[in-house]
Scaffold this motif. Structure first.
Motif, PDB file in Angstrom:
ATOM      1  N   THR A   1      73.094 -62.263  -0.853  1.00 55.10           N
ATOM      2  CA  THR A   1      74.005 -61.399  -0.106  1.00 55.10           C
ATOM      3  C   THR A   1      75.445 -61.523  -0.574  1.00 55.10           C
TER       4      THR A   1
ATOM      5  N   PRO B   1      69.710 -68.099  -1.113  1.00 55.83           N
ATOM      6  CA  PRO B   1      69.974 -67.500   0.186  1.00 55.83           C
ATOM      7  C   PRO B   1      70.545 -68.487   1.184  1.00 55.83           C
TER       8      PRO B   1
ATOM      9  N   ASP C   1      64.988 -63.695  -5.982  1.00 54.15           N
ATOM     10  CA  ASP C   1      65.608 -63.329  -4.711  1.00 54.15           C
ATOM     11  C   ASP C   1      67.094 -63.037  -4.910  1.00 54.15           C
ATOM     12  N   THR C   2      67.519 -61.828  -4.539  1.00 52.25           N
ATOM     13  CA  THR C   2      68.916 -61.416  -4.723  1.00 52.25           C
ATOM     14  C   THR C   2      69.744 -61.801  -3.513  1.00 52.25           C
TER      15      THR C   2
ATOM     16  N   ALA D   1      75.531 -61.636   7.251  1.00 55.59           N
ATOM     17  CA  ALA D   1      74.766 -61.355   8.467  1.00 55.59           C
ATOM     18  C   ALA D   1      75.515 -61.917   9.677  1.00 55.59           C
ATOM     19  N   THR D   2      76.821 -61.682   9.688  1.00 58.81           N
ATOM     20  CA  THR D   2      77.680 -62.200  10.751  1.00 58.81           C
ATOM     21  C   THR D   2      78.367 -61.070  11.519  1.00 58.81           C
ATOM     22  N   GLY D   3      78.012 -59.811  11.209  1.00 57.75           N
ATOM     23  CA  GLY D   3      78.483 -58.680  12.008  1.00 57.75           C
ATOM     24  C   GLY D   3      79.997 -58.520  12.029  1.00 57.75           C
TER      25      GLY D   3
ATOM     26  N   ILE E   1      73.602 -68.490   5.265  1.00 63.06           N
ATOM     27  CA  ILE E   1      73.672 -67.136   5.813  1.00 63.06           C
ATOM     28  C   ILE E   1      73.455 -67.170   7.324  1.00 63.06           C
ATOM     29  N   GLY E   2      74.185 -66.314   8.055  1.00 59.60           N
ATOM     30  CA  GLY E   2      73.881 -66.105   9.467  1.00 59.60           C
ATOM     31  C   GLY E   2      74.641 -66.997  10.429  1.00 59.60           C
TER      32      GLY E   2
ATOM     33  N   GLN F   1      74.128 -56.030  -4.883  1.00 54.48           N
ATOM     34  CA  GLN F   1      73.631 -54.725  -4.456  1.00 54.48           C
ATOM     35  C   GLN F   1      72.935 -54.820  -3.099  1.00 54.48           C
ATOM     36  N   SER F   2      72.931 -56.006  -2.488  1.00 57.26           N
ATOM     37  CA  SER F   2      72.190 -56.191  -1.237  1.00 57.26           C
ATOM     38  C   SER F   2      72.707 -55.301  -0.120  1.00 57.26           C
ATOM     39  N   ALA F   3      71.769 -54.731   0.661  1.00 57.77           N
ATOM     40  CA  ALA F   3      72.147 -53.943   1.837  1.00 57.77           C
ATOM     41  C   ALA F   3      72.753 -54.853   2.909  1.00 57.77           C
ATOM     42  N   PHE F   4      72.517 -56.145   2.809  1.00 62.86           N
ATOM     43  CA  PHE F   4      73.122 -57.117   3.710  1.00 62.86           C
ATOM     44  C   PHE F   4      74.319 -57.796   3.035  1.00 62.86           C
TER      45      PHE F   4
END
Lengths: 406, 406
Positions: free
Chosen positions: B229, B186, B226-227, B84-86, B119-120, B51-54
């Motif tokens: 991505t 994460p 912590d949920t 978070a890689t656009g 992530i990222g 459900q993450s917005a990210f």
């Protein structure tokens, strides 16, 4: 050890308020563990308390007494929270008030009782009652530092703040203390704060000032996200330094008092974080660009309470993926991740929801080495903002909380 | 090390489903880090996602492809979450699907991509694309264990569950794998699970079965609150073992499938907790006597995510004051603490909101020494109940999360 400047200041005494303390042997022998505040007649007294459904016996009595009568005394013990103690716990809190009332010649419901310490054990009530008279015997206007020590549990430093200010040519003082090495200390049971001024402020405005300033101070700190059963914060205005009573928010003096109280409350709240269990860093989490304050607050807490971010802060690892994880899980409706920016101090690590192409790992690593760090987030959807203060999560946090009771 | 029985079972192969894997060098050389599932035409495939917005790029593509076309392949990489890689991240996930589509002769939107890891950071897309053909070359019906290894991140054990069951005289298999050493990882980015059966089940019912069973399994576990991505869970029914398609919940075979799937999902979810970061204990938190399920769930999570309770569990300290603290802060409206009971296994520690007078510390201490412990709470206000699974919070949790990336 506490993080940054936690120096204990010169504590200005408050006209109309004296403080005494004693060794009542609540949990440990040979330590000051009972504190009494005597408040002159005519003072305004306001309180805010834990929202816990398991609110401690003294919290229940405090709320009742504040509604029933004018308050003349506070009596505080450390070492035992008197929480989850049922009817016996309520009777013990009541007995403490009755004893102090008898010895001081006031009504029991003119007294506010406070307890902090282990949850689920009964107070050693006989020893408590014997500690009252010695505490009364030591009442003194200059005992704020003794009181700050007398309410500590596993705190490593006493916590105080004090200022003088002028209203219409009259000099007033405002002085306060707090305790807690976490917003939550279930075993040691938690945060207490007592702030007093000798300025003349009506009962209604004292409550309003307290409720307003607690929102941006004690209600914006977290060590571990656990809310205690005993949190209490009290604001007293004795009015004994003279001047006409402030009765309206439109009185220009109100704004001055609000600003002084805001600074003192924020300092006392931040001192709790600086002394947070196992803390090695002081972290400010500032969330801007929200469509409303609540969502900024939610995102700030999601970051400030994430064990994964807190362990990365401890390790000085600029692992920003964990920050976007925490933003993502905060439940902000329809958040567009491509509009989100994240900074560590002035270093932008996340640009438009992805890695900032100009960012280099060593830039984030340099910030993470600092003792004090600001994590700043822009949600890119409005002008609301909010700020939360927290600390990192270290081996010592586990050690303190795994070993404490044994 | 993982807690209790985490043995890898005999994995029954699923008619109509083959699995291949390869070493694509996503993050580390010389390890299997790419897995492909080939699904026979006509299968029903359902998914549930974070459900993450990210939400990660592959999650976005998965949701789109499930709506657009019938699914023929899953492609999974470990070592990089592609979160978070656009836009570049979305294009990379798309390129992966296009490469597999080109080599296998299906449409790109018949493929579901999954990523798990840091992530990222952008995927090493050239190496990824080169890994596809070798994985296709190794497709085999008996490679479930290889797949379980191939999706691991910091997991210490592969996680699998498998059963056979009979419907109207036909024997079917159901087999699944999961990964994650926390509901939330994460850095390693999180939990994945893939479950398949060769029973014939309609698309609508496959989604319903998955949504129903995930609620009481993967949606009831927590390591650190912590949920991630990238959380994704997929259920596939190939229908290749014969029989008429199950198309209605009133079909008596539906209940059998629901029961088998519930067991497999719960086992796969519990395996994640048993392998939780730094876990030394497996904890069941059961909350009964609620006026509705949600408040039982809220209280159970409040206990399961409390760092203070988790450190006490690590220390084997029956510090039950921390449990009532967590009940108190859970936000249950108008909770009457005097009706609350708490047990550690069968030992009642809290009676009517206070200490149970028959309780002795050594009784709780004996339970706390166990590797598997049930914390049971009765809220005393209704018949609703809910259960959450978690692990303790140890020095190794801090070590793993403070040291991982460095």
């Amino acid at each position: 050890m506490a993080v940054g400047d936690v120096s204990f200041p010169k504590m200005h005494s408050i006209a109309g308020l004296t403080i005494g303390s004693s060794e009542a042997y609540v949990r440990y022998a040979n330590r000051r563990d009972m504190v009494i505040f005597e408040i002159a007649e005519g003072a305004s007294v306001a309180g805010v308390f834990t929202q816990s459904a398991f609110a401690a016996a003294p919290v229940i009595l405090c709320k009742k007494h504040l509604l029933e009568n004018s308050i003349r005394y506070l009596i505080i013990n450390t070492g035992n929270a008197n929480a989850a103690t049922g009817q016996v716990g309520l009777e013990n809190a009541q007995k403490t008030c009755e004893k102090l009332a008898e010895l001081s010649g006031v009504q029991p419901n003119q007294i506010l009782p406070f307890s902090t310490g282990v949850i689920g054990e009964q107070l050693p009530i006989e020893r408590m009652l014997q500690g009252v008279q010695p505490a009364l015997n030591s009442l003194n206007a200059d005992s704020w530092e003794d009181a700050a020590y007398g309410i500590m549990t596993t705190d490593t430093t006493p916590k105080g703040a004090s200022e003088q200010f002028e209203l219409d040519g009259v000099t007033y003082s405002m002085t306060g203390i707090s305790k807690g090495a976490g917003m939550i200390r279930p075993n040691m049971a938690t945060m207490l704060s007592f702030v007093a001024t000798d300025a003349p402020i009506s009962q209604v405005l004292v409550q309003k000032l307290l409720s307003t300033t607690v929102e941006q101070s004690f209600n914006r700190i977290t060590v571990d996200g656990d809310t205690s059963t005993n949190d209490s914060c009290i604001f007293i205005a004795t009015g004994q330094a003279g001047g006409a009573q402030i009765q309206s928010e439109t009185d220009s003096r109100y704004q001055v008092v609000l600003e002084v109280l805001s600074r003192i409350m924020l300092r006392l709240a931040q001192l709790i974080i600086r002394d947070g269990e196992g803390a090695t860093k002081f972290i400010t989490v500032k969330v801007e660009g929200g469509s409303e304050t609540q969502e900024c607050c939610d995102v700030a807490y999601s970051i400030a309470e994430s064990p994964l971010i807190k362990t990365a802060l401890f390790a000085a690892d600029p692992n920003w993926g964990r920050i976007v994880m925490a933003i993502g899980k905060a439940g902000v409706p329809n958040l567009d991740s491509s509009k989100v920016q994240v900074w560590l101090d002035d270093v932008q690590i996340c640009l438009d929801g992805g890695a900032n192409p100009d960012y280099r790992e060593e830039m984030g690593a340099a910030v993470m080495q600092q003792q004090e760090i600001t994590i700043r987030v822009d949600l890119g959807r409005g002008i609301a903002q909010d700020t939360v203060y927290t600390c990192d999560f270290s081996y010592d946090y586990v050690k303190i909380n795994a070993d404490y009771r044994s």
